[in-house]
Write a protein that holds these residues in place. Structure first.
Motif, PDB file in Angstrom:
ATOM      1  N   GLN A  54      36.231  45.930  44.948  1.00 29.12           N
ATOM      2  CA  GLN A  54      37.494  45.367  44.468  1.00 29.12           C
ATOM      3  C   GLN A  54      38.289  44.743  45.610  1.00 29.12           C
ATOM      4  O   GLN A  54      37.926  44.885  46.773  1.00 29.12           O
ATOM      5  CB  GLN A  54      38.318  46.464  43.793  1.00 29.12           C
ATOM      6  N   LEU A  55      39.368  44.055  45.269  1.00 28.92           N
ATOM      7  CA  LEU A  55      40.254  43.503  46.284  1.00 28.92           C
ATOM      8  C   LEU A  55      41.327  44.537  46.599  1.00 28.92           C
ATOM      9  O   LEU A  55      41.782  45.248  45.695  1.00 28.92           O
ATOM     10  CB  LEU A  55      40.938  42.236  45.782  1.00 28.92           C
ATOM     11  N   GLU A  56      41.731  44.570  47.879  1.00 23.67           N
ATOM     12  CA  GLU A  56      42.826  45.488  48.205  1.00 23.67           C
ATOM     13  C   GLU A  56      44.110  45.020  47.510  1.00 23.67           C
ATOM     14  O   GLU A  56      44.785  45.791  46.857  1.00 23.67           O
ATOM     15  CB  GLU A  56      43.033  45.546  49.723  1.00 23.67           C
ATOM     16  N   ASN A  57      44.408  43.738  47.643  1.00 18.43           N
ATOM     17  CA  ASN A  57      45.639  43.210  47.043  1.00 18.43           C
ATOM     18  C   ASN A  57      45.283  42.155  46.032  1.00 18.43           C
ATOM     19  O   ASN A  57      44.417  41.329  46.290  1.00 18.43           O
ATOM     20  CB  ASN A  57      46.502  42.480  48.091  1.00 18.43           C
ATOM     21  N   GLN A  58      45.957  42.165  44.913  1.00 19.46           N
ATOM     22  CA  GLN A  58      45.798  41.038  43.999  1.00 19.46           C
ATOM     23  C   GLN A  58      47.189  40.527  43.656  1.00 19.46           C
ATOM     24  O   GLN A  58      48.080  41.312  43.319  1.00 19.46           O
ATOM     25  CB  GLN A  58      45.066  41.451  42.717  1.00 19.46           C
ATOM     26  N   PRO A  59      47.374  39.206  43.753  1.00 16.67           N
ATOM     27  CA  PRO A  59      48.682  38.674  43.371  1.00 16.67           C
ATOM     28  C   PRO A  59      48.979  38.999  41.909  1.00 16.67           C
ATOM     29  O   PRO A  59      48.064  39.282  41.135  1.00 16.67           O
ATOM     30  CB  PRO A  59      48.515  37.172  43.571  1.00 16.67           C
ATOM     31  N   ASP A  60      50.224  38.942  41.533  1.00 11.61           N
ATOM     32  CA  ASP A  60      50.650  39.192  40.160  1.00 11.61           C
ATOM     33  C   ASP A  60      49.891  38.254  39.207  1.00 11.61           C
ATOM     34  O   ASP A  60      49.914  37.041  39.393  1.00 11.61           O
ATOM     35  CB  ASP A  60      52.172  38.898  40.111  1.00 11.61           C
ATOM     36  N   PRO A  61      49.198  38.808  38.184  1.00 13.19           N
ATOM     37  CA  PRO A  61      48.437  37.950  37.257  1.00 13.19           C
ATOM     38  C   PRO A  61      49.276  36.801  36.685  1.00 13.19           C
ATOM     39  O   PRO A  61      48.740  35.726  36.398  1.00 13.19           O
ATOM     40  CB  PRO A  61      48.009  38.911  36.143  1.00 13.19           C
ATOM     41  N   LYS A  62      50.573  36.998  36.570  1.00 10.92           N
ATOM     42  CA  LYS A  62      51.419  35.922  36.012  1.00 10.92           C
ATOM     43  C   LYS A  62      51.469  34.707  36.944  1.00 10.92           C
ATOM     44  O   LYS A  62      51.788  33.610  36.525  1.00 10.92           O
ATOM     45  CB  LYS A  62      52.827  36.439  35.715  1.00 10.92           C
ATOM     46  N   LYS A  63      51.178  34.936  38.232  1.00 12.11           N
ATOM     47  CA  LYS A  63      51.132  33.813  39.187  1.00 12.11           C
ATOM     48  C   LYS A  63      49.858  32.987  38.966  1.00 12.11           C
ATOM     49  O   LYS A  63      49.779  31.832  39.348  1.00 12.11           O
ATOM     50  CB  LYS A  63      51.089  34.350  40.628  1.00 12.11           C
ATOM     51  N   MET A  64      48.821  33.639  38.386  1.00 12.91           N
ATOM     52  CA  MET A  64      47.511  32.972  38.288  1.00 12.91           C
ATOM     53  C   MET A  64      47.227  32.390  36.911  1.00 12.91           C
ATOM     54  O   MET A  64      46.607  31.350  36.795  1.00 12.91           O
ATOM     55  CB  MET A  64      46.413  33.983  38.657  1.00 12.91           C
ATOM     56  N   PHE A  65      47.644  33.124  35.868  1.00 11.20           N
ATOM     57  CA  PHE A  65      47.295  32.694  34.511  1.00 11.20           C
ATOM     58  C   PHE A  65      48.574  32.308  33.786  1.00 11.20           C
ATOM     59  O   PHE A  65      49.312  33.162  33.309  1.00 11.20           O
ATOM     60  CB  PHE A  65      46.554  33.822  33.778  1.00 11.20           C
ATOM     61  N   HIS A  66      48.836  31.023  33.748  1.00 13.02           N
ATOM     62  CA  HIS A  66      50.129  30.556  33.254  1.00 13.02           C
ATOM     63  C   HIS A  66      49.938  29.232  32.534  1.00 13.02           C
ATOM     64  O   HIS A  66      48.804  28.840  32.235  1.00 13.02           O
ATOM     65  CB  HIS A  66      51.103  30.423  34.426  1.00 13.02           C
ATOM     66  N   LYS A  67      51.034  28.536  32.316  1.00 11.09           N
ATOM     67  CA  LYS A  67      50.949  27.320  31.489  1.00 11.09           C
ATOM     68  C   LYS A  67      50.227  26.154  32.186  1.00 11.09           C
ATOM     69  O   LYS A  67      49.936  25.154  31.556  1.00 11.09           O
ATOM     70  CB  LYS A  67      52.336  26.918  30.983  1.00 11.09           C
ATOM     71  N   ASN A  68      49.952  26.306  33.473  1.00  7.73           N
ATOM     72  CA  ASN A  68      49.253  25.224  34.172  1.00  7.73           C
ATOM     73  C   ASN A  68      47.916  25.665  34.755  1.00  7.73           C
ATOM     74  O   ASN A  68      47.503  25.211  35.812  1.00  7.73           O
ATOM     75  CB  ASN A  68      50.126  24.686  35.320  1.00  7.73           C
ATOM     76  N   TYR A  69      47.242  26.583  34.083  1.00 10.51           N
ATOM     77  CA  TYR A  69      45.967  27.091  34.593  1.00 10.51           C
ATOM     78  C   TYR A  69      44.969  25.938  34.705  1.00 10.51           C
ATOM     79  O   TYR A  69      44.820  25.142  33.777  1.00 10.51           O
ATOM     80  CB  TYR A  69      45.427  28.175  33.653  1.00 10.51           C
ATOM     81  N   ALA A  70      44.270  25.877  35.860  1.00 12.36           N
ATOM     82  CA  ALA A  70      43.493  24.655  36.134  1.00 12.36           C
ATOM     83  C   ALA A  70      42.028  24.742  35.738  1.00 12.36           C
ATOM     84  O   ALA A  70      41.268  23.832  35.986  1.00 12.36           O
ATOM     85  CB  ALA A  70      43.614  24.323  37.630  1.00 12.36           C
ATOM     86  N   PHE A  71      41.607  25.834  35.124  1.00  7.56           N
ATOM     87  CA  PHE A  71      40.177  25.951  34.801  1.00  7.56           C
ATOM     88  C   PHE A  71      39.934  25.803  33.303  1.00  7.56           C
ATOM     89  O   PHE A  71      40.412  26.596  32.502  1.00  7.56           O
ATOM     90  CB  PHE A  71      39.625  27.306  35.279  1.00  7.56           C
ATOM     91  N   PHE A  72      39.179  24.774  32.944  1.00  9.14           N
ATOM     92  CA  PHE A  72      38.818  24.539  31.549  1.00  9.14           C
ATOM     93  C   PHE A  72      37.318  24.808  31.416  1.00  9.14           C
ATOM     94  O   PHE A  72      36.511  24.112  32.019  1.00  9.14           O
ATOM     95  CB  PHE A  72      39.131  23.087  31.146  1.00  9.14           C
ATOM     96  N   SER A  73      36.958  25.811  30.619  1.00 12.85           N
ATOM     97  CA  SER A  73      35.553  26.237  30.542  1.00 12.85           C
ATOM     98  C   SER A  73      34.627  25.126  30.085  1.00 12.85           C
ATOM     99  O   SER A  73      33.469  25.075  30.472  1.00 12.85           O
ATOM    100  CB  SER A  73      35.417  27.409  29.574  1.00 12.85           C
ATOM    101  N   SER A  74      35.123  24.246  29.214  1.00 21.01           N
ATOM    102  CA  SER A  74      34.225  23.269  28.600  1.00 21.01           C
ATOM    103  C   SER A  74      33.853  22.105  29.518  1.00 21.01           C
ATOM    104  O   SER A  74      33.280  21.122  29.053  1.00 21.01           O
ATOM    105  CB  SER A  74      34.833  22.769  27.289  1.00 21.01           C
ATOM    106  N   THR A  75      34.156  22.203  30.841  1.00 20.41           N
ATOM    107  CA  THR A  75      33.770  21.102  31.728  1.00 20.41           C
ATOM    108  C   THR A  75      32.263  21.091  31.986  1.00 20.41           C
ATOM    109  O   THR A  75      31.728  20.104  32.447  1.00 20.41           O
ATOM    110  CB  THR A  75      34.485  21.156  33.110  1.00 20.41           C
TER     111      THR A  75
END
Ligand code: TYD
Length: 408
Positions: A54-75
């Motif tokens: 695991q990672l020692e530190n993980q940023p707050d999930p709200k910083k990563m998964f939000h209205k501008n998430y850059a990963f679209f699976s269907s690419t």
């Protein structure tokens, strides 16, 4: 001193490799935001008790998964096919009917659930990143824009009943409260239901030196051993596993209520494979860091020598993984002219941390460079096949997994 305790069994954690100060893997940014860019410490640690990496530190999930998430699976077309094949198999093997109920945790743009929707099977996608979820909703895939927490688990049970299938791909490793998650799964799953998830497999990461699977979103890289240990705590059981080629090597885990299915032999086979490979052994895990550091030296000196020869080097695919590579390798951004990508939201922005420009793929097609670093090495076959012209024009691929080399 590592303050964080194991997120599952609360034991002490030991450092495997410290990947230093890193920005968020998917936080492609504009020039005006360079000054306020967010960094965190990316330290990969190991629990000697339950063997969870695991990672020692993980940023707050709200910083990563939000209205501008850059990963679209269907690419990726290969991924579309991958999900369709598995949906068809689940429908057949579990005899899913229209009134069955399939939940997907982290359903992204609906790449998997579209297969159930097309067969009119009851389904619900759970997706906290609004922009990708909205793409699924547009395709008429039932989706709730939410994190999967206990409140939502209760709401789902009250509204839809229990699930025949709870599925998740490349998402369970994102969720730091792993114990709470397994508790919720236990609560939402029918007696004969299956929880199936697939994630990048640490066995492959270790063998391939693919340390770029570590970035903020991947708080865990699971093994058969660690998943088995987590299941045990919640009256669940790992009944089968299946190796996948996706994402550079993944494992699909089949989990059910304890005692509800026979255990397949593959589980014990993989437990033995992992023992032999040494991924449950802290001393052997330290070799991983040595390999990565050798690649770091070779990668930077290769790019420097190409620059000295006047060659044009670009990056191919602005993956989240490339963020870990470029920042840990501390690569001079002047050695890479730009990174080509197909995701509209990333175009004309800059790579996290190193600030290399992201250009639309059409530019790459019109202006083939001398060398392209294959940052999406996990899609190697698909990409090399479709980029025949690049090679015919004298272009060469640079790989850094498992070792730094120029593809012949
Ligand atoms: P992936 O390896 O799935 O990314 P990640 O490391 O972020 O999980 O690759 C997805 C990214 O790669 C996405 O930004 C689109 C880009 N890409 C291309 O530009 N061309 C391609 O042919 C493929 C397969 C991906």
């Amino acid at each position: 001193m590592i303050k964080q305790k194991c997120r599952s069994c609360k034991s002490k954690l030991k450092e495997i490799i410290n990947l230093g100060k890193q920005p968020l893997g998917n936080a492609f940014l504009k020039k005006k935001d360079f000054e306020k860019e967010y960094f965190y410490k990316l330290n990969v640690v190991f629990c000697n008790n339950c063997k969870l990496i695991q990672l020692e530190n993980q940023p707050d999930p709200k910083k990563m998964f939000h209205k501008n998430y850059a990963f679209f699976s269907s690419t990726s077309n290969n991924m579309k096919l991958h999900f369709k094949k598995f949906a068809d198999l689940l429908i057949k093997k579990q005899n899913l009917k229209k009134d069955s109920f399939v939940i997907e945790i982290g359903s992204n743009d609906g790449i998997m659930l579209s297969n159930f929707k097309n067969k009119k099977i009851n389904h619900l996608g759970i997706e906290p990143s609004a922009n990708v979820a909205k793409v699924a909703i547009k395709k008429k895939i039932n989706t709730t824009i939410n994190f999967y927490d206990s409140k939502l688990a209760i709401k789902i049970k009250n509204t839809h009943g229990l699930a025949d299938i709870i599925y998740s791909a490349n998402v369970i490793c994102h969720i730091p409260k792993v114990d709470q998650l397994f508790k919720n799964i236990k609560y939402n799953l029918k007696k004969k239901g299956l929880f199936v998830f697939e994630d990048p497999y640490f066995g492959d990461v270790f063998k391939k030196n693919s340390f770029d699977q570590f970035y903020d979103e991947h708080v865990f890289l699971f093994t058969v051993t660690s998943v088995k240990n987590i299941c045990k705590k919640f009256g669940l059981e790992l009944i089968n596993v299946s190796k996948q080629n996706t994402h550079g090597g993944s494992m699909r885990y089949f989990i059910a209520h304890k005692g509800s299915y026979d255990l397949k032999k593959k589980v014990s086979t993989y437990l033995n494979v992992e023992k032999k490979l040494g991924i449950n052994n802290f001393k052997k895990l330290k070799q991983f860091k040595k390999n990565i550091d050798q690649n770091k030296q070779k990668f930077n000196s290769l790019l420097m020598s190409l620059k000295n020869k006047g060659k044009h080097v670009v990056g191919y695919a602005a993956t989240s993984k490339s963020t870990t590579v470029l920042n840990y390798f501390n690569t001079d951004p002047n050695l890479i002219k730009y990174i080509s990508d197909t995701t509209p939201i990333k175009i004309n922005k800059f790579s996290p941390g190193k600030h290399i420009k992201i250009l639309d793929y059409s530019f790459f097609k019109k202006n083939y460079p001398d060398y392209a670093i294959l940052f999406a090495w996990n899609h190697q076959n698909e990409i090399i096949k479709k980029e025949k012209k690049f090679k015919e024009n004298g272009g060469r691929w640079i790989l850094f997994i498992p070792k730094v080399k120029i593809l012949k």
